[in-house]
Design a protein around this motif. Structure first.
Motif, PDB file in Angstrom:
ATOM      1  N   HIS A 232      27.630 -47.624  91.698  1.00 44.82           N
ATOM      2  CA  HIS A 232      27.915 -48.530  90.587  1.00 44.82           C
ATOM      3  C   HIS A 232      27.749 -47.802  89.248  1.00 44.82           C
ATOM      4  N   ALA A 233      26.717 -46.968  89.162  1.00 46.74           N
ATOM      5  CA  ALA A 233      26.474 -46.210  87.925  1.00 46.74           C
ATOM      6  C   ALA A 233      27.647 -45.271  87.643  1.00 46.74           C
ATOM      7  N   PHE A 234      28.088 -44.552  88.658  1.00 49.33           N
ATOM      8  CA  PHE A 234      29.184 -43.595  88.458  1.00 49.33           C
ATOM      9  C   PHE A 234      30.464 -44.293  88.012  1.00 49.33           C
ATOM     10  N   GLU A 235      30.725 -45.455  88.591  1.00 48.13           N
ATOM     11  CA  GLU A 235      31.929 -46.196  88.201  1.00 48.13           C
ATOM     12  C   GLU A 235      31.888 -46.577  86.727  1.00 48.13           C
ATOM     13  N   LYS A 535      38.156 -48.310  80.632  1.00 47.91           N
ATOM     14  CA  LYS A 535      37.736 -47.932  81.987  1.00 47.91           C
ATOM     15  C   LYS A 535      37.312 -46.463  82.036  1.00 47.91           C
ATOM     16  N   VAL A 536      36.389 -46.192  82.931  1.00 49.66           N
ATOM     17  CA  VAL A 536      35.972 -44.815  83.183  1.00 49.66           C
ATOM     18  C   VAL A 536      36.928 -44.228  84.217  1.00 49.66           C
ATOM     19  N   TYR A 547      32.985 -39.303  90.765  1.00 49.46           N
ATOM     20  CA  TYR A 547      33.790 -40.525  90.751  1.00 49.46           C
ATOM     21  C   TYR A 547      35.136 -40.246  90.114  1.00 49.46           C
ATOM     22  N   GLU A 548      36.174 -40.778  90.727  1.00 49.42           N
ATOM     23  CA  GLU A 548      37.489 -40.770  90.087  1.00 49.42           C
ATOM     24  C   GLU A 548      38.129 -42.118  90.334  1.00 49.42           C
ATOM     25  N   ARG A 549      38.596 -42.746  89.262  1.00 52.67           N
ATOM     26  CA  ARG A 549      39.206 -44.068  89.382  1.00 52.67           C
ATOM     27  C   ARG A 549      40.583 -43.941  90.027  1.00 52.67           C
ATOM     28  N   LYS A 550      40.800 -44.726  91.066  1.00 53.34           N
ATOM     29  CA  LYS A 550      42.089 -44.641  91.768  1.00 53.34           C
ATOM     30  C   LYS A 550      43.046 -45.685  91.231  1.00 53.34           C
TER      31      LYS A 550
END
Ligand SMILES: [Zn+2]
Length: 550
Positions: A232-235, A535-536, A547-550
């Motif tokens: 959750h933190a990484f997101e 968004k991150v 983390y990488e947002r898909k």
């Protein structure tokens, strides 16, 4: 002599430039990089090797080798990783998988959310977490009669989102052996009806009556909470948390250590334990030192008072809507005073919760006394520093005390704080701008799970001060708004300082640890109201993309 010196200089220059051309493992380019470093505030590319930054600037090609991975960021904003100065990390991880009463906007919704949750979880396990807010439906506290018929065999003990009140059903009260004649523990309150019957609501130290009969979660459960929390933190772009503990600090620290040793701690954690156990921590540090850059300890956390929402924050004057009380202190003041001085002398880092103006002054006086006795770089922290007298505001910088604040609380409390406090007190409430003006080292975080673990929402809050009910579109006490850049610093550079880590993280420059994030919009350019929607895209901790947002 001159010649020899010159030759030597040429050689060293040559060596130096060779060293500069070491090849990077990874280069992120075509970016707008806000470095946080005043000598080079903006850059286009960042090169990393191992867990460190080796270059930041335009001429990244020279660091490219045959095995270098390059990432085109398409002009997106890259900033240092967010550090959250105040979390209850395992509790947050627990709540991610527990009942969500924060969503309840009426008593009926409160009841039905609990009912559905109990039906879905058929065993007789304790139901905890919840994070309800009675202010969402006007301030009426729940009573056990609301829920006894829908909670089945489950003992229920769900807390208000600030953690300073919790609400039990009859089964939980019975298991805890609480009845209407149970003595009220000092620093606590047992809420009763006007006929003297229990309602199920317990405040501050009285909550311990129930907590002591609830088993702590197993190691496996704690590990799950931690991994959920880390994800959750990484997101949300958080690369480090300062953790104030969810289980007194020691169980928390054990959990972090176990995961660290199993190579499952990808986030940086600075872990605090309860100040009452400072001696134990002192011996522990003498034996084990204070950790490394990923996982550190050596801090103690105490409490002066309760919270504004629970009318237990300690003020000089009574509450407007509870004129019979000015709040309370939750720790014996002599004990707390002695613990702070002793822990500080032992070289431990002291962070203490204070909300009300009187609680804050109480701490500032102790910090001043400590400095007089033993002048050094204490970096005392006041967690929350929420309501300050005008005189107190100037004392932070003078004492180099750190206001460790959580801006999201401002736009949340701002909905109803006027009911509790007069205008004079509200003027010193979440006084971000005044603190910065007096050169205080203002730092930011969430207090998760009290507020969302979302620094972007925190920045939005600090910059707009628009309350969550949107009744203050121009900002609640708008003179205390700060700039996006100032808020960013509070979440990065200043938090690094508040954790004695300013030479390692918090700004992006060669030699620093590679903690940074990429955002989908440039928060320094867009309208401040839009920041909460940003968004991150990527989170990098210690040189590794986690983390990488898909
Ligand atoms: Zn807290």
């Amino acid at each position: 002599m001159k010649k020899i010196f010159l030759c030597f200089s040429v050689v060293s220059l040559f060596l130096f430039s060779c060293r500069q051309k070491e090849t990077a493992d990874k280069i992120f380019f075509n970016s707008k990089i806000w470095t946080g470093d005043s000598s080079q505030p903006w850059a286009e590319a960042i090169a990393i090797k191992g867990n460190k930054i080796i270059y930041i600037g335009k001429d990244f090609q020279q660091f490219k080798g045959s095995n270098t991975e390059t990432v085109d960021l398409n002009g997106k904003l890259l900033v240092p990783g967010f550090i959250d100065n105040h979390t209850h990390f395992l509790g947050g991880g627990y709540n991610l998988a527990s009942v969500n009463l924060r969503a309840a906007k009426t008593p009926l919704e409160f009841i039905s959310i609990l009912k559905i949750y109990c039906q879905q979880n058929k065993d007789d396990r304790w139901i905890q977490g919840g994070d309800w807010d009675h202010e969402a439906w006007g301030g009426e506290l729940p009573t056990k009669e609301w829920i006894d018929s829908v909670t089945g065999d489950h003992p229920v003990f769900v807390n208000r989102y600030d953690g300073h009140m919790a609400f039990a059903n009859s089964k939980a009260l019975t298991l805890a052996g609480i009845n209407k004649n149970t003595p009220v523990p000092p620093g606590g309150e047992i809420i009763k009806t006007k006929d003297g019957e229990l309602t199920g609501v317990l405040k501050d130290e009285a909550m311990g009556l129930v907590y002591k009969v609830i088993h702590d979660p197993s190691k496996e459960e704690l590990d799950e909470c931690l991994q959920r929390a880390i994800q959750h933190a990484f997101e949300n772009g958080v690369t480090q948390v300062h953790d104030m503990g969810s289980y007194g600090g020691w169980i928390d620290m054990d959990t972090y250590r176990r995961n660290y040793e199993n190579k499952k701690l990808d986030i940086r954690i600075y872990s605090f334990v309860a100040i009452s156990t400072w001696k134990k921590l002192d011996s522990f540090c003498k034996k084990n030192d204070k950790g490394d850059d990923m996982f550190r300890w050596g801090g103690v956390k105490g409490f002066v008072d309760g919270s504004l929402g629970s009318t237990t924050a300690w003020f000089y004057q009574p509450y407007l809507d509870a004129p019979n009380t000015s709040g309370l202190y939750v720790t014996d003041t002599t004990d707390l005073h002695n613990w702070i001085l002793a822990a500080d002398s032992a070289g431990l880092h002291v962070a203490v919760h204070a909300i009300g103006d009187r609680a804050n002054d109480f701490l500032l006086n102790i910090f001043e006394e400590a400095e007089k006795r033993n002048a050094k770089d204490h970096r005392f922290r006041i967690e929350h520093a929420q309501h300050l007298t005008q005189a107190a505001i100037t004392r932070f910088a003078q004492l180099n005390a750190i206001p460790s604040m959580q801006p999201y609380h401002a736009i949340d409390d701002g909905k109803w704080a006027y009911k509790r406090l007069d205008d004079a007190r509200l003027k010193g409430t979440y006084a971000f701008k005044s603190l910065l003006d007096t050169k205080a080292m203002l730092t930011f975080g969430s207090d998760w799970p009290v507020a969302p673990l979302k620094p972007l929402e925190g920045i939005y809050a600090a910059v707009t001060r628009r309350t969550l009910d949107d009744k203050n579109p121009g900002g609640w006490y708008p003179e205390q708004k700060i700039s996006v850049e100032q808020a960013l610093k509070c979440y990065t550079t200043n938090n690094a300082y508040a954790g004695f880590q300013e030479n390692k993280v918090g700004v992006l420059k060669p030699g620093m640890l590679a903690d940074f994030i990429v955002l989908d919009q440039n928060i320094l350019e867009i309208a401040p109201e839009k920041i909460k929607e940003v968004k991150v895209l990527r989170t990098i901790v210690n040189g590794k993309q986690v983390y990488e947002r898909k």
